[in-house]
Design a protein around this motif. Structure first.
Motif, PDB file in Angstrom:
ATOM      1  N   LEU A  69       0.825  -1.208   0.000  1.00 20.23           N
ATOM      2  CA  LEU A  69       0.000   0.000   0.000  1.00 20.23           C
ATOM      3  C   LEU A  69       0.863   1.262   0.000  1.00 20.23           C
ATOM      4  N   GLN A  70       1.883   1.271   0.846  1.00 23.05           N
ATOM      5  CA  GLN A  70       2.741   2.457   0.900  1.00 23.05           C
ATOM      6  C   GLN A  70       3.517   2.642  -0.402  1.00 23.05           C
ATOM      7  N   ALA A  71       3.957   1.559  -0.991  1.00 23.61           N
ATOM      8  CA  ALA A  71       4.655   1.662  -2.272  1.00 23.61           C
ATOM      9  C   ALA A  71       3.748   2.255  -3.344  1.00 23.61           C
ATOM     10  N   ARG A  72       2.496   1.783  -3.425  1.00 26.47           N
ATOM     11  CA  ARG A  72       1.575   2.306  -4.434  1.00 26.47           C
ATOM     12  C   ARG A  72       1.287   3.789  -4.195  1.00 26.47           C
ATOM     13  N   ALA A  73       1.175   4.200  -2.924  1.00 26.19           N
ATOM     14  CA  ALA A  73       0.933   5.613  -2.624  1.00 26.19           C
ATOM     15  C   ALA A  73       2.143   6.461  -2.987  1.00 26.19           C
ATOM     16  N   ILE A  74       3.338   6.021  -2.599  1.00 28.94           N
ATOM     17  CA  ILE A  74       4.551   6.807  -2.801  1.00 28.94           C
ATOM     18  C   ILE A  74       4.914   6.909  -4.280  1.00 28.94           C
TER      19      ILE A  74
ATOM     20  N   THR B 204      -9.042 -12.731   8.105  1.00 32.00           N
ATOM     21  CA  THR B 204      -8.559 -11.606   7.314  1.00 32.00           C
ATOM     22  C   THR B 204      -7.763 -10.655   8.194  1.00 32.00           C
ATOM     23  N   TYR B 205      -6.910  -9.863   7.560  1.00 30.93           N
ATOM     24  CA  TYR B 205      -5.868  -9.131   8.275  1.00 30.93           C
ATOM     25  C   TYR B 205      -6.335  -7.826   8.892  1.00 30.93           C
ATOM     26  N   GLY B 206      -7.379  -7.222   8.371  1.00 27.13           N
ATOM     27  CA  GLY B 206      -7.792  -5.925   8.891  1.00 27.13           C
ATOM     28  C   GLY B 206      -6.797  -4.830   8.544  1.00 27.13           C
ATOM     29  N   HIS B 207      -6.530  -3.942   9.522  1.00 26.42           N
ATOM     30  CA  HIS B 207      -5.600  -2.821   9.338  1.00 26.42           C
ATOM     31  C   HIS B 207      -6.024  -1.918   8.182  1.00 26.42           C
ATOM     32  N   SER B 208      -7.334  -1.641   8.105  1.00 25.41           N
ATOM     33  CA  SER B 208      -7.807  -0.648   7.141  1.00 25.41           C
ATOM     34  C   SER B 208      -7.080   0.660   7.418  1.00 25.41           C
ATOM     35  N   VAL B 209      -6.759   1.393   6.339  1.00 26.52           N
ATOM     36  CA  VAL B 209      -5.848   2.518   6.500  1.00 26.52           C
ATOM     37  C   VAL B 209      -6.063   3.549   5.404  1.00 26.52           C
ATOM     38  N   ILE B 210      -5.723   4.795   5.710  1.00 27.08           N
ATOM     39  CA  ILE B 210      -5.662   5.857   4.714  1.00 27.08           C
ATOM     40  C   ILE B 210      -4.218   6.351   4.694  1.00 27.08           C
ATOM     41  N   ILE B 211      -3.625   6.417   3.502  1.00 26.70           N
ATOM     42  CA  ILE B 211      -2.209   6.730   3.342  1.00 26.70           C
ATOM     43  C   ILE B 211      -2.054   7.970   2.474  1.00 26.70           C
ATOM     44  N   SER B 212      -1.138   8.835   2.870  1.00 26.29           N
ATOM     45  CA  SER B 212      -0.894  10.072   2.127  1.00 26.29           C
ATOM     46  C   SER B 212      -0.007   9.809   0.915  1.00 26.29           C
ATOM     47  N   PRO B 213       0.099  10.784  -0.010  1.00 25.38           N
ATOM     48  CA  PRO B 213       0.993  10.622  -1.162  1.00 25.38           C
ATOM     49  C   PRO B 213       2.473  10.536  -0.776  1.00 25.38           C
ATOM     50  N   TRP B 214       2.798  10.860   0.479  1.00 25.69           N
ATOM     51  CA  TRP B 214       4.166  10.745   0.975  1.00 25.69           C
ATOM     52  C   TRP B 214       4.397   9.399   1.654  1.00 25.69           C
ATOM     53  N   GLY B 215       3.333   8.584   1.744  1.00 29.54           N
ATOM     54  CA  GLY B 215       3.432   7.267   2.361  1.00 29.54           C
ATOM     55  C   GLY B 215       3.112   7.235   3.836  1.00 29.54           C
ATOM     56  N   GLU B 216       2.612   8.341   4.387  1.00 27.74           N
ATOM     57  CA  GLU B 216       2.277   8.390   5.808  1.00 27.74           C
ATOM     58  C   GLU B 216       0.970   7.650   6.087  1.00 27.74           C
ATOM     59  N   LEU B 217       0.929   6.930   7.193  1.00 30.01           N
ATOM     60  CA  LEU B 217      -0.295   6.276   7.644  1.00 30.01           C
ATOM     61  C   LEU B 217      -1.111   7.298   8.417  1.00 30.01           C
ATOM     62  N   LEU B 218      -2.136   7.855   7.790  1.00 29.33           N
ATOM     63  CA  LEU B 218      -2.892   8.943   8.399  1.00 29.33           C
ATOM     64  C   LEU B 218      -3.894   8.462   9.435  1.00 29.33           C
ATOM     65  N   SER B 219      -4.444   7.273   9.215  1.00 27.22           N
ATOM     66  CA  SER B 219      -5.438   6.712  10.134  1.00 27.22           C
ATOM     67  C   SER B 219      -5.540   5.226   9.857  1.00 27.22           C
ATOM     68  N   GLN B 220      -5.584   4.414  10.919  1.00 28.97           N
ATOM     69  CA  GLN B 220      -5.689   2.971  10.711  1.00 28.97           C
ATOM     70  C   GLN B 220      -6.425   2.316  11.866  1.00 28.97           C
ATOM     71  N   LEU B 221      -6.944   1.130  11.574  1.00 28.81           N
ATOM     72  CA  LEU B 221      -7.678   0.319  12.551  1.00 28.81           C
ATOM     73  C   LEU B 221      -7.159  -1.101  12.448  1.00 28.81           C
ATOM     74  N   GLU B 222      -6.794  -1.699  13.557  1.00 29.65           N
ATOM     75  CA  GLU B 222      -6.181  -3.027  13.490  1.00 29.65           C
ATOM     76  C   GLU B 222      -7.197  -4.111  13.119  1.00 29.65           C
ATOM     77  N   LEU B 223      -8.044  -4.507  14.041  1.00 30.43           N
ATOM     78  CA  LEU B 223      -8.984  -5.604  13.802  1.00 30.43           C
ATOM     79  C   LEU B 223     -10.384  -5.209  14.235  1.00 30.43           C
ATOM     80  N   GLY B 224     -11.369  -5.980  13.765  1.00 37.57           N
ATOM     81  CA  GLY B 224     -12.749  -5.758  14.157  1.00 37.57           C
ATOM     82  C   GLY B 224     -13.434  -4.712  13.318  1.00 37.57           C
ATOM     83  N   GLU B 225     -14.704  -4.475  13.648  1.00 39.10           N
ATOM     84  CA  GLU B 225     -15.497  -3.485  12.916  1.00 39.10           C
ATOM     85  C   GLU B 225     -15.128  -2.077  13.364  1.00 39.10           C
ATOM     86  N   GLY B 226     -15.198  -1.143  12.427  1.00 37.54           N
ATOM     87  CA  GLY B 226     -14.942   0.242  12.793  1.00 37.54           C
ATOM     88  C   GLY B 226     -14.686   1.094  11.568  1.00 37.54           C
ATOM     89  N   VAL B 227     -14.278   2.328  11.807  1.00 39.89           N
ATOM     90  CA  VAL B 227     -14.076   3.287  10.720  1.00 39.89           C
ATOM     91  C   VAL B 227     -12.737   3.994  10.910  1.00 39.89           C
TER      92      VAL B 227
END
Length: 279
Positions: free
Chosen positions: A199-204, A225-248
């Motif tokens: 994911l970080q490679a594709r963003a960067i 399944t692995y979870g760790h839903s995430v939003i990544i910046s164009p610089w590769g920063e992890l802006l927000s993530q969730l490890e496991l379970g339901e959530g946003v």
């Protein structure tokens, strides 16, 4: 600060009705701002098997569950992207695995048929994965226009196993993508090894925001399944993530930040390989 990007993580079951109730609950929890871009994971409405997907499949733009998703987008005034949904194919026993994009008006405005199908052997409980037994691969790259106030942003679509094929992401960037969506059901085994690096490679390398909504936990069928839903910046920063379970998870899209990165390091103009060679 306005959070205009969001991913919803689920632990979907085989029952579409149970999953639909979960989506409704998580949308209420998120309480999207107007026109927020909200991504659901792959297999959001059903985490099942071949018979389950075939029984759920609808014609594109028709059917009960597509109607329900459109109504949810309209109710919450958001762009709601169902990570994947089984779509029928005329004169074929197979189906497409399709991302569906609903506007804040509840209209289906874009769709993407998954191009790369996951056929692999893994050291987990399931062992053998062969999506091609059920699904037919798509063959078209898809983007849509995401309206943020007076500004329109191009959003590229991909699904899960597509993440391993950088040429697809390069083509999305070449077609103007500023944001790329990656709904997934990445397994625990592959996710632990490859989820964040890919994911970080594709963003960067493409200097795009990546929104990745994954399935996240132990499913009743025994798959993990692995979870760790995430939003990544164009610089590769992890802006927000969730490890496991339901959530946003949610974050802000910053056009000026994106443009500054592209100006300071104009990798697309430096690329010595033409798009015709990266297909």
């Amino acid at each position: 600060m306005v959070y205009n990007l969001a991913a919803i993580q689920m632990v979907s079951v085989s029952s579409p009705e149970i999953n639909l109730s979960c989506i409704k609950k998580l949308l209420e929890k998120l309480s999207p701002v107007a026109n927020q871009l909200v991504l659901l994971p792959e297999n959001a409405l059903s985490f099942s098997d071949k018979s389950g997907y075939l029984s759920l499949a609808e014609n594109l733009g028709e059917g009960y569950y597509q109607t329900q998703l459109g109504l949810l987008a309209k109710q919450h005034q958001c762009y709601l992207v169902c990570g994947s949904f089984p779509i029928k194919i005329r004169q074929s026993a197979k189906i497409f695995s399709t991302s569906l994009v609903f506007s804040p008006q509840g209209k289906l405005i874009s769709h993407y048929h998954k191009i790369h199908l996951f056929d692999a052997l893994l050291s987990d409980q399931k062992g053998r994965y062969k999506e091609s037994d059920t699904f037919m691969a798509g063959d078209e790259i898809q983007l849509f226009d995401y309206q943020m106030g007076s500004e329109s942003v191009k959003v590229g679509l991909a699904i899960c196993y597509d993440l391993r094929f950088p040429a697809l992401f390069q083509m999305l960037r070449a077609k103007g993508a500023d944001i790329i969506l990656l709904p997934a059901a990445f397994t625990k085994v592959t996710g632990a090894g490859h989820w964040f690096p890919l994911l970080q490679a594709r963003a960067i390398e493409n200097q795009c925001y990546i929104i990745a909504a994954n399935q996240g936990g132990l499913h009743p069928c025994g798959r993990e399944t692995y979870g760790h839903s995430v939003i990544i910046s164009p610089w590769g920063e992890l802006l927000s993530q969730l490890e496991l379970g339901e959530g946003v998870v949610q974050a802000s899209f910053d056009k000026q930040f994106l443009e500054r990165i592209r100006l300071q390091m104009p990798v697309t103009s430096h690329n010595r390989f033409s798009n015709s060679l990266v297909k």
